[in-house]
Design a protein around this motif. Structure first.
Motif, PDB file in Angstrom:
ATOM      1  N   MET A  65       0.806  -1.187  -0.013  1.00  0.00           N
ATOM      2  CA  MET A  65       0.010  -0.056  -0.037  1.00  0.00           C
ATOM      3  C   MET A  65       0.874   1.335  -0.035  1.00  0.00           C
ATOM      4  SD  MET A  65      -3.100  -0.850   2.431  1.00  0.00           S
ATOM      5  CE  MET A  65      -4.362  -1.857   2.211  1.00  0.00           C
ATOM      6  N   ALA A  66       0.252   2.387  -0.491  1.00  0.00           N
ATOM      7  CA  ALA A  66       0.829   3.587  -0.296  1.00  0.00           C
ATOM      8  C   ALA A  66      -0.633   4.591  -0.140  1.00  0.00           C
ATOM      9  CB  ALA A  66       1.717   4.138  -1.725  1.00  0.00           C
ATOM     10  N   LEU A  67      -0.511   5.467   0.541  1.00  0.00           N
ATOM     11  CA  LEU A  67      -1.222   6.351   0.944  1.00  0.00           C
ATOM     12  C   LEU A  67      -1.003   7.973   0.703  1.00  0.00           C
ATOM     13  CD1 LEU A  67      -4.143   6.317   2.618  1.00  0.00           C
ATOM     14  CD2 LEU A  67      -2.991   7.012   4.734  1.00  0.00           C
ATOM     15  N   LEU A  68      -1.778   8.446  -0.328  1.00  0.00           N
ATOM     16  CA  LEU A  68      -1.577   9.860  -0.598  1.00  0.00           C
ATOM     17  C   LEU A  68      -2.607  10.744   0.571  1.00  0.00           C
ATOM     18  CD1 LEU A  68      -0.390  11.905  -2.617  1.00  0.00           C
ATOM     19  CD2 LEU A  68      -2.763  11.867  -3.644  1.00  0.00           C
ATOM     20  N   HIS A 107       5.765   0.462  -7.440  1.00  0.00           N
ATOM     21  CA  HIS A 107       6.813   1.341  -7.693  1.00  0.00           C
ATOM     22  C   HIS A 107       7.145   1.641  -9.135  1.00  0.00           C
ATOM     23  CE1 HIS A 107       7.650   0.995  -3.247  1.00  0.00           C
ATOM     24  NE2 HIS A 107       8.606   2.043  -3.612  1.00  0.00           N
ATOM     25  N   ALA A 108       6.248   0.846 -10.084  1.00  0.00           N
ATOM     26  CA  ALA A 108       6.440   1.211 -11.350  1.00  0.00           C
ATOM     27  C   ALA A 108       5.690   2.509 -11.844  1.00  0.00           C
ATOM     28  CB  ALA A 108       6.180   0.027 -12.205  1.00  0.00           C
ATOM     29  N   GLN A 157      -7.675  11.545   2.188  1.00  0.00           N
ATOM     30  CA  GLN A 157      -6.770  10.512   1.388  1.00  0.00           C
ATOM     31  C   GLN A 157      -7.292   9.516   0.287  1.00  0.00           C
ATOM     32  OE1 GLN A 157      -6.235   8.977   5.260  1.00  0.00           O
ATOM     33  NE2 GLN A 157      -7.458   6.944   4.932  1.00  0.00           N
ATOM     34  N   LEU A 158      -6.198   9.330  -0.253  1.00  0.00           N
ATOM     35  CA  LEU A 158      -6.187   8.303  -1.352  1.00  0.00           C
ATOM     36  C   LEU A 158      -5.564   6.949  -1.205  1.00  0.00           C
ATOM     37  CD1 LEU A 158      -7.548   8.292  -4.050  1.00  0.00           C
ATOM     38  CD2 LEU A 158      -5.893   9.601  -5.192  1.00  0.00           C
ATOM     39  N   LEU A 159      -6.066   5.923  -1.225  1.00  0.00           N
ATOM     40  CA  LEU A 159      -5.103   4.808  -0.894  1.00  0.00           C
ATOM     41  C   LEU A 159      -4.919   3.820  -1.933  1.00  0.00           C
ATOM     42  CD1 LEU A 159      -4.215   2.945   1.406  1.00  0.00           C
ATOM     43  CD2 LEU A 159      -6.315   1.659   1.414  1.00  0.00           C
ATOM     44  N   LEU A 160      -3.661   3.513  -2.230  1.00  0.00           N
ATOM     45  CA  LEU A 160      -3.244   2.962  -3.364  1.00  0.00           C
ATOM     46  C   LEU A 160      -2.713   1.300  -3.040  1.00  0.00           C
ATOM     47  CD1 LEU A 160      -2.337   5.864  -3.931  1.00  0.00           C
ATOM     48  CD2 LEU A 160      -1.058   4.852  -5.918  1.00  0.00           C
ATOM     49  N   SER A 161      -3.113   0.350  -3.511  1.00  0.00           N
ATOM     50  CA  SER A 161      -2.967  -1.088  -3.150  1.00  0.00           C
ATOM     51  C   SER A 161      -2.689  -1.740  -4.497  1.00  0.00           C
ATOM     52  CB  SER A 161      -4.306  -1.713  -2.494  1.00  0.00           C
ATOM     53  OG  SER A 161      -4.004  -2.898  -1.793  1.00  0.00           O
ATOM     54  N   ALA A 218      -3.919   9.391 -12.165  1.00  0.00           N
ATOM     55  CA  ALA A 218      -3.605   7.981 -12.261  1.00  0.00           C
ATOM     56  C   ALA A 218      -4.207   7.275 -13.372  1.00  0.00           C
ATOM     57  CB  ALA A 218      -4.091   7.451 -10.997  1.00  0.00           C
ATOM     58  N   GLY A 219      -5.350   7.525 -13.738  1.00  0.00           N
ATOM     59  CA  GLY A 219      -5.875   6.798 -14.965  1.00  0.00           C
ATOM     60  C   GLY A 219      -6.224   5.358 -14.493  1.00  0.00           C
ATOM     61  N   ASN A 220      -5.589   4.365 -15.264  1.00  0.00           N
ATOM     62  CA  ASN A 220      -5.841   2.930 -15.126  1.00  0.00           C
ATOM     63  C   ASN A 220      -4.751   2.129 -14.713  1.00  0.00           C
ATOM     64  OD1 ASN A 220      -8.424   1.952 -14.280  1.00  0.00           O
ATOM     65  ND2 ASN A 220      -9.193   2.139 -16.272  1.00  0.00           N
ATOM     66  N   PRO A 221      -3.714   2.581 -13.733  1.00  0.00           N
ATOM     67  CA  PRO A 221      -2.577   1.878 -13.743  1.00  0.00           C
ATOM     68  C   PRO A 221      -2.531   0.319 -13.560  1.00  0.00           C
ATOM     69  CG  PRO A 221      -2.910   2.868 -11.449  1.00  0.00           C
ATOM     70  CD  PRO A 221      -4.291   3.242 -12.398  1.00  0.00           C
ATOM     71  N   PRO A 222      -1.689  -0.465 -14.438  1.00  0.00           N
ATOM     72  CA  PRO A 222      -1.737  -2.016 -14.367  1.00  0.00           C
ATOM     73  C   PRO A 222      -1.369  -2.369 -12.865  1.00  0.00           C
ATOM     74  CG  PRO A 222      -0.123  -1.180 -15.688  1.00  0.00           C
ATOM     75  CD  PRO A 222      -0.636   0.155 -15.331  1.00  0.00           C
ATOM     76  N   GLY A 223      -2.178  -3.233 -12.266  1.00  0.00           N
ATOM     77  CA  GLY A 223      -1.817  -4.058 -10.837  1.00  0.00           C
ATOM     78  C   GLY A 223      -2.025  -3.042  -9.850  1.00  0.00           C
ATOM     79  N   VAL A 224      -2.419  -1.787  -9.968  1.00  0.00           N
ATOM     80  CA  VAL A 224      -2.762  -1.041  -8.884  1.00  0.00           C
ATOM     81  C   VAL A 224      -4.272  -0.554  -8.703  1.00  0.00           C
ATOM     82  CG1 VAL A 224      -1.972   1.409  -7.702  1.00  0.00           C
ATOM     83  CG2 VAL A 224      -0.454   0.055  -9.144  1.00  0.00           C
TER      84      VAL A 224
END
Ligand SMILES: [Zn+2]
Ligand SMILES: [Zn+2]
Length: 738
Positions: A645-648, A707-708, A695-699, A669-675
């Motif tokens: 995860m990463a949290l903005l 990281h890509a 916040q915006l949570l990425l997983s 962000a669009g539609n990032p592959p795998g995220v």
């Protein structure tokens, strides 16, 4: 060929900056890892030289020369510099700020690094003049201190020669205030003496148990190669003995050891153990040190003089030219995560550094984090297990005090009161754990329902009755207690819920004649206060301790047999997915305080949920099995450690600005592959200190996908207009979703 210096400057910008060499700096002085004073904007900054090239994207005649080379030898080199570059990339944080975080405060300004050596205290005048008999007071302020006082004892010690902090600590605990006093009066001074491998009266440790010996042998067998090791052992099973023996082995090989402990774990007792038991110089690094002391400790490690570095979170950034071993004690502890600026996790960086250095890293805990357990399960970490406690001590028995339908006016269940009473009657001690300080978390009007709330956080203010104040535990705001309800005028304002202060009062009333000692942030502000309070009840006398999680650590309490845990239910019903893990760890850690000597201990969990599966599992089968169940749930729900995860986070006075940035970030962000993106959403605490928070949570299933995606996305956010109107940050591997 021209020289162009690439310099990392501590500013919130991702790029590095090009400079020309300072005028008349010999080329040999321009080595990577050296601090440079450079002009920046209208001022000057201290940057770190990264490398020397021959060209620049800018025309050379537009480059400014650096002002000065600050160090004769580079401060950050080799592995340390590489790890810091890795850290900047992993946490997506500007390299200049990362490098600055790694340096002790004393080296962040353009001052020169102090020469090698250690600080010591000495008499201001030759010894013969300062003895009590022949020291006629020249003036009132220089009068000899009262005979028998700490100050007088200190003068007596120093009459035999200068002493360093470690020697003074061993000879005269609590010496610092005496030293300050004597220095003010001109009776002593500080000097720099060559750092010597001190000859101390080393104390031999107890004989190792068979399982301790097996662990020590295994670790010794892995020396010289990267080997992550979970050292699992219940509280009191003697993990520290294993650390000490493994460190001693490393020192005997001419190597250095780095030992990280949680913030509340670096007690005077811990320090004493390390100093009494280990040879060589021990550099201690923690936030309470003066800048100068910290700088000297850091440098003595970086110069290879100290054989052991012992410190809290930020000690992870200490260069180790002769590294042999890294130890992270209580690896599950949340204080290893930095919660602002560069949001690193020192436990995780310890593993990264061990890998880069090619040394073993021991992660010790009675209650390992689910992250570490998953690494063991996947075969990435080795596992060593310490069995039963040495001697006859037994694991305390966990029992439930069912609160359903039964009055507990003082916050204590009938069973809890009975257990405490019986223990006191046997001459034993009890501990009441409650993770809320203050008298009551809410002050409410019985007539109209009004309650005192923080205007800047929309959260109830905690009533601190002794101090007669209402305090916000989120932003620190405080105000006096209103004499009557500001809404209806009623004077009958009543506390709701209970904190440690209220429990202290209730216990004093329930058990008159027995000492009740409260331990929380209020009562332990002074240095060494925790140890002083824990020793304020003599070990063979009955008495009670009440307090927050500070009680989970510190001085051994051999006569403690009863533990009461109040407020268990709050941990069972939190929105935070880590709450169950934390509750299980806390219950086991606090329980570990009971029955450490020969007397059996009992722990009472006060709850309205006596049949909750987590509590059942902890009682029947202990932490290891409960943790396995929690891990299975995380896997099922695709949560860390089975997701990354990463949290903005964003905050601003106006909610619209926060929404605008998060919405914009979401669209970028669009539609990032795998995220997967979750949000934008309000933070669990939507307002704090007058600022709206969202916040915006990425997983991602795979770390590489995350990281890509992050670098380009963050670059776009940084360049966007909405980002300029809010305070925002990215937290990689967030521990709290706050
Ligand atoms: Zn009212
Ligand atoms: Zn507040």
């Amino acid at each position: 060929m021209p020289f162009v210096l690439r310099v990392a400057v501590p500013v919130p910008l991702l790029q590095v900056f090009d400079y020309l060499p300072p005028r008349d700096a010999p080329p040999a002085s321009l080595r990577p890892g050296t601090r440079l004073s450079v002009p920046f904007g209208h001022g000057r900054r201290v940057g770190i030289l990264l490398d020397v090239g021959s060209d620049s994207p800018l025309p050379l005649d537009r480059l400014k020369p650096a002002l000065a080379v600050l160090d004769p030898e580079p401060l950050l080199t080799g592995e340390m510099l590489d790890t810091l570059r890795w850290t900047a990339h992993y946490y997506q944080h500007p390299l200049g700020e990362v490098l600055q975080t790694a340096l002790p405060v004393g080296l962040r300004s353009a001052r020169l690094a102090p020469p090698g050596g250690e600080r010591a205290w000495a008499l201001a005048t030759p010894a013969t003049d300062a003895t009590h008999a022949s020291a006629p007071a020249k003036n009132a302020s220089a009068a000899a201190p009262r005979a028998g006082s700490r100050a007088a004892q200190m003068l007596g010690l120093l009459a035999r020669g200068p002493m360093n902090a470690a020697q003074l600590e061993a000879a005269l605990p609590g010496w610092r205030s005496a030293a300050a006093n004597l220095r003010r009066r001109g009776l002593i001074r500080t000097i720099l003496q060559p750092a010597t491998e001190m000859l101390r009266g080393r104390i031999a440790g107890p004989a190792l148990t068979p399982s301790q010996q097996q662990s020590v042998d295994a670790i010794a067998g892995w020396s010289g190669a990267f080997t992550p090791i979970l050292l699992e052992g219940i509280t009191g099973s003697g993990k520290t003995e294993v650390y000490l023996a493994a460190i001693e082995h490393a020192i005997a090989q001419g190597r250095q050891a780095l030992v990280l402990v949680p913030e509340i774990g670096l007690t005077p007792q811990t320090l004493r153990w390390f100093r009494e038991r280990l040879p060589g110089t021990i550099a201690v690094l923690h936030s309470a040190l003066a800048d100068g002391e910290r700088t000297r400790a850091w440098l003595s490690a970086a110069r290879g003089q100290a054989s052991v570095v012992l410190g809290t979170r930020s000690a992870i950034f200490t260069p180790l030219p002769r590294a042999g071993l890294i130890v992270v004690d209580e690896e599950h502890d949340a204080s290893y995560k930095q919660q602002d600026g560069l949001r690193y996790n020192a436990r995780d960086l310890a593993v990264v550094r061990a890998k880069a250095l090619g040394v073993p890293v021991i992660l010790g805990s009675a209650t390992p984090s689910l992250e570490t357990l998953a690494n063991v399960e996947a075969g990435r970490y080795r596992r060593l297990h310490l069995g039963a406690r040495p001697g006859a001590a037994r694991v305390p028995e966990l029992r439930v005090a069912d609160l359903r339908g039964r009055p507990a006016p003082d916050g204590l269940a009938i069973e809890s009161i009975a257990a405490l009473r019986a223990g006191l009657a046997r001459g034993e001690q009890g501990l009441i754990f409650r993770n809320r300080r203050g008298y009551a978390p809410v002050l409410m009007c019985r007539n109209c329902g009004w309650h005192a709330a923080c205007a800047r956080c929309d959260k109830p203010l905690t009533w601190h009755r002794g101090a007669a104040r209402l305090r916000c535990h989120h932003c620190g705001a405080e105000q006096r207690v209103p004499p009557q309800c500001p809404q209806c005028g009623n004077v009958d304002l009543a506390p709701q819920g209970l904190g440690t202060e209220r429990l202290e009062q209730a216990l004093a009333k329930l058990f008159p004649g027995f000492p009740v000692v409260r331990i929380d942030r209020e009562t332990t502000r002074r240095k060494d206060a925790l140890d002083d309070l824990l020793t304020s009840i003599a070990p063979d006398r009955p008495g009670l301790f009440v307090g927050t999680q500070m009680l989970a650590k510190g001085h051994d309490l051999p006569n403690l047999t009863t533990v009461i845990i109040v407020g268990v239910d709050e941990g069972l019903f939190s929105v935070d997915f880590r709450a169950s893990e934390r509750l299980a760890q806390l219950v086991v850690q606090v329980s570990g305080r009971a029955g450490r000597a020969l007397k059996p201990g009992t722990v009472w969990l006060q709850t309205h949920q006596p049949d909750h599966p987590l509590l059942r599992s902890l009682m029947r089968t202990g932490y290891a099995v409960a943790a396995r169940t929690l891990l299975a749930e995380r896997r099922e729900a695709v949560l860390p450690p089975y997701a990354h995860m990463a949290l903005l986070r964003a905050e601003a006075p106006a909610p619209a600005a926060v929404d605008a940035l998060l919405q914009h970030a979401f669209e970028l962000a669009g539609n990032p592959p795998g995220v997967t993106l979750l949000g934008p959403m309000p933070a669990p605490m939507p307002r704090r200190a007058g600022r709206s928070r969202g916040q915006l949570l990425l997983s991602a299933d795979e770390r590489s996908h995350l990281h890509a995606f992050l670098p380009d996305w963050l670059a776009k956010i940084r360049a966007s207009a909405p980002a300029r109107r809010v305070r925002w940050s990215l937290d990689v591997d967030p521990l709290d979703l706050y």
